[in-house]
Structure formats: structure tokens, C-alpha cells
Design a protein around this motif. Sequence first.
Motif, short mmCIF file in Angstrom:
data_model
loop_
_atom_site.label_atom_id
_atom_site.label_comp_id
_atom_site.label_asym_id
_atom_site.label_seq_id
_atom_site.Cartn_x
_atom_site.Cartn_y
_atom_site.Cartn_z
N THR A 297 14.12 -73.61 11.55
CA THR A 297 15.51 -74.05 11.74
C THR A 297 16.34 -73.84 10.47
OG1 THR A 297 15.02 -76.34 11.15
CG2 THR A 297 14.86 -75.76 13.47
N THR B 207 9.93 -76.08 13.42
CA THR B 207 11.06 -77.02 13.29
C THR B 207 11.39 -77.30 11.82
OG1 THR B 207 9.81 -79.09 13.25
CG2 THR B 207 10.32 -78.18 15.42
N GLU C 161 12.53 -85.06 14.63
CA GLU C 161 12.12 -83.97 15.54
C GLU C 161 10.64 -84.17 15.88
OE1 GLU C 161 13.64 -80.95 16.98
OE2 GLU C 161 11.73 -81.45 17.90
#
Length: 495
Positions: free
Chosen positions: A17, A58, A121
Motif C-alpha cells: 500500500t 498491506t 488492517e
Amino acid sequence: MIYKHDQASIQGFLEDTSNLKTGHTPGVFFPETVDELAGLLKRDGAEPRRFTIAGNGTGTTGGRIPMGDYVISMQKLDRIDEPAVLSEKHAIMTVQAGALLENIQIKAEQSGWFYPPDPTEKLCFIGSTIANNSSGARSFKYGSTREHIARILIILPGGDRLDLSRGSCKADKQGTFHFTLPHSGAVTLQRPDYRMPATSKHNAGYFSKEGMDLIDLFIGSEGTLGVIAEADLMLIPRPASLISSLIHFGTIDDLFGFVKLLKEPENGISPRAIEFFDKNSLGLLAQKYPDLPRESEGAIFIELETTPESDEAALDTLFTLMESCNALTDNSWVALDREEQSRLREFRHTLPLLVNDWLSRQKESKISTDMAVPGDRFRELFDFYRNSCEQEGFVYILFGHIGNEHLHLNILPRNREEFLLAKVLYRKLVEKALALGGTLSAEHGIGKLKAEYLVGLYQERGIMEMVRVKKSLDPDLILNIGNIIPAACLETENH
Ligand SMILES: Cc1cc2nc3c(=O)[nH]c(=O)nc-3n(C[C@H](O)[C@H](O)[C@H](O)COP(=O)(O)OP(=O)(O)OC[C@H]3O[C@@H](n4cnc5c(N)ncnc54)[C@H](O)[C@@H]3O)c2cc1C
């Protein structure tokens, strides 16, 4: 072992990300057993291959993005064992590194147990959360991942296995570890001799402390010292009941006064999470939640663990504290049941999604901070963040873990020129946080994106200490090159 090298299969492994776009790899290995993983890393006389370890992508710092190296995907190593109960208060759950954090938490809760670490997350692999010593909202009460790890099985560069239980190998008075590996034999290893910043959260560079446990050197080392294959997680009993609340304030001073009270145990309230949303974050969220009060200058999200018997008393205390700090009580949101709590959780998780929408409309990347400072310097950093962004006329939001003096500032550039200006400001913000005795990263780690700034925290000497540790365990320099330590520092022989 499964190996894929067609573009469609490898494309996803060139991203996380962070928006780092320069990744490339010849191919991706998918070990299905720990033996296969160890075999892949084994020195077999041939020219050593370089590997980058991939979790679930992530991460925010480019840690899993390969710069020409092969990728090892951990996704097939995803076993989760049933909790083994040690006492009424403790259980251990053995998991493989590629197990999803979300599945681990569900499985623990189904049998009445609780695994506290909770990076916002949840679609991340447990091995990555250990490699990154992840933390999150609940870290206010429970600390970071390292505090919940009893054992890890590491595959070292070269293929040796190191099965480390907490307490089994500690640094001696000189800061030296002594241990034996099945193939390589006796190893001595010196911990870095720098001092870590006195912040309540810190996740930048190798952990180092007097008398430290060897397991803590690997936790948070971002895959630079070995591949975490398996772990024993420490579970505690699931909290009986929970109160979540979003509380608004008409002034920042009142909000800060409230946070101070929440942190004083004599006030009879002991939150597990204290989180902050600034006015700009609330403004963005108002797109989806139009009833948010316009007069709010900022909001605090808290979670309190209670029992059905203590719920009422906890609520009374909470309202008393809110009143004493002039909270906008009528506009605040209290969630007592699971359904309402999941709506409130969704509210919190909507913020990063709205930020991503905003950025994709602008076709730009955000500049985000992850610094924390000691408690008595926090207001200074907070004001510095806001004043600097206001002066530059940036669009920005400020949110996160205020209980740990750790906020994320996201600058949202409207064009390339603003992006470049925001990068210049980022450096100044780092310098300010470090001058206040802070850390470069409190939770997201350094990865590739922040490696160049780490010298500001540990100076050249500290970087050299890390290079020495890295070369002791990874002499051929094959694993996660570019994470934490800039690649150029590793290649300089006498650095
Ligand atoms: C919306 C959002 C919110 C977030 N909130 C938080 C938060 O509150 N707190 C927080 O701490 N983080 C947070 N993160 C960051 C992220 O979720 C964590 O860093 C997480 O640990 C990454 O897991 P992953 O499986 O996706 O790892 P990846 O991104 O795939 O990899 C991360 C790093 O771990 C290394 N790695 C992966 N597996 C292993 C292994 N088995 N052995 C050794 N090294 C390994 C990789 O090489 C890489 O360097 C957030 C991210 C997003 C997108």
C-alpha cells in the motif's frame, strides 16, 4: 514447490500500500512446507539467490516489494492450531506465518480466548505482523506484537533453523548472544549498542536493550535477519464486555484535557484504546456520515473492556469525565452492543478508504508520518504538524493513536508540485520529531521508503551496528535487501 514467473502471477507481488512502483522480480516461490522454505534458502554452492519475503501486501513502506530479487510468498503456510490451554488465564496458539490475522482472531474468540494485537488492517499475515512488530489501537493497553509472542521458528539465510522461545537466549552483560545452529554451529552475535528513543511505541531499526532476549532482535527486523515460519502466540481470556465511544470536543484544549484524564488510572477508567480524529478527518468522513457535528474540532474514540456487572459504573465515570472536559455529549456516539460496535468500527475504517478514493481522483500519492515522541513533547509536535500544513496550504488529515502520543499525519497533494513540497516538509517533520526525542516509526516500520531517514535517529554509527548484525546472520546478503538498512550501506565493505 510452486514457482510462477508469468507477468499476471507476479504483478501483485510488486505492490503493497506504499505506492512504490519500481519493483521487479524474475519470479515467485510458494513454499508449502517449512522444509521447502528451508530448502529454498539453503546454501548449495551455487551463486546465492536474493529473496524478498511477501506477506499479504498491506504494508505501507515497500518492505515486501522486490528490487530484482526472487519473491518468497508465505501464503501457503497458513496453518492455525487449536489453542493449547496453560491455565485459566493463558493459552498458546501455534500458527504458521501465512495465517491471516483475522482468521487467528476469530478462531481464538470462538474458543473464549483473545489475541490482543490489532493493526487496523486485519487482512495481514501473522508472520508479517511479527516481522514488523505491528501495533494498533489496542496497543495503548496491550503493547505491540512482541509482547504477545512466546516462540518463533525462524529460517535463517542459508537454511538453518532457529527455534527460539522467549527466555531461552539472552544477551550477556557485554551485549553478546551465544547460540548454536544445527548446520553452522556456534554463533556469537553482538546487539547494537545504541539507545532506543523513550517513546511508548517504537518500531524503527533493530530492537536493542540491555539484557534483551534474542527473540526480540528478530521481532521487528522486517525480514532482514530471517524468515519467520511459525509462531506461538500468547492468548488471554476474551473480555466479557466492551463499550466503544466516539466523543466530540469543541476545542482541542478540552480534547487534550480529556485524553490526560483517561490516562490517569485513579480516575477509575482504563481504556484499551484512545484514538484521535481531527476536524479535517471528520470533514472527510462527513461525506459518508453527514450527521457528524459541524462544531466538532476533534473527536476521541475509546474502547473500554468491562463486565456486564461493571458496565453501568464505567459509563457513569465516562460521562463524568466527558462533562468535566466540556465534551459535546449530546453529539457523541456510544456503542454498547456488538452490532453498534461494528458500525463504529466501520466508521473508523472508512477513513483510509476515503483517503484512497481522494488520492485516486487526484492521481497522487499521500505523504504520511508514523512518528511518536515522549509524552511531554507531544503537544509541541501536534502543533508543529498542524501549523506547518496550514502555512503551506496543504490538504491534510491528522488521526490515530493519541493515547501513545502517535498520530498519522496524511498530507494529500492536489498535484505533483504539492507532492514535491510535501516531501520537503516531511523531512522537516522528521527532524522535528527526532529533535523532540522521538522515533521515526512507531508502528509501520522502515521498509524501503524510510530507510534513508533512519540515519537521523541512529547516526552513521548506529547504522553500522545494524549492518554488523545483518552480516553476522546473512553473510551473503540474500534476504530482504533494502529494508531498514539502505542497500548502499550493506555493499560498502567498511561502512
Ligand atoms: C489501512 C491500513 C491500516 C494499517 N494500520 C496499521 C496499524 O494500525 N498498525 C500497524 O502496525 N500497521 C498497520 N498497517 C500496516 C500493515 O497492515 C502491517 O505492517 C502488517 O504487518 C503488514 O502485513 P502484510 O501481511 O500485509 O505484510 P506485507 O506488506 O506483505 O510485508 C510487510 C513486511 O513484512 C515482511 N515479511 C512478511 N512476512 C514475513 C515473514 N514470514 N518473515 C519475515 N518477514 C516477513 C515483508 O518482507 C515486508 O518487509 C496498516 C495498513 C493499512 C493498509
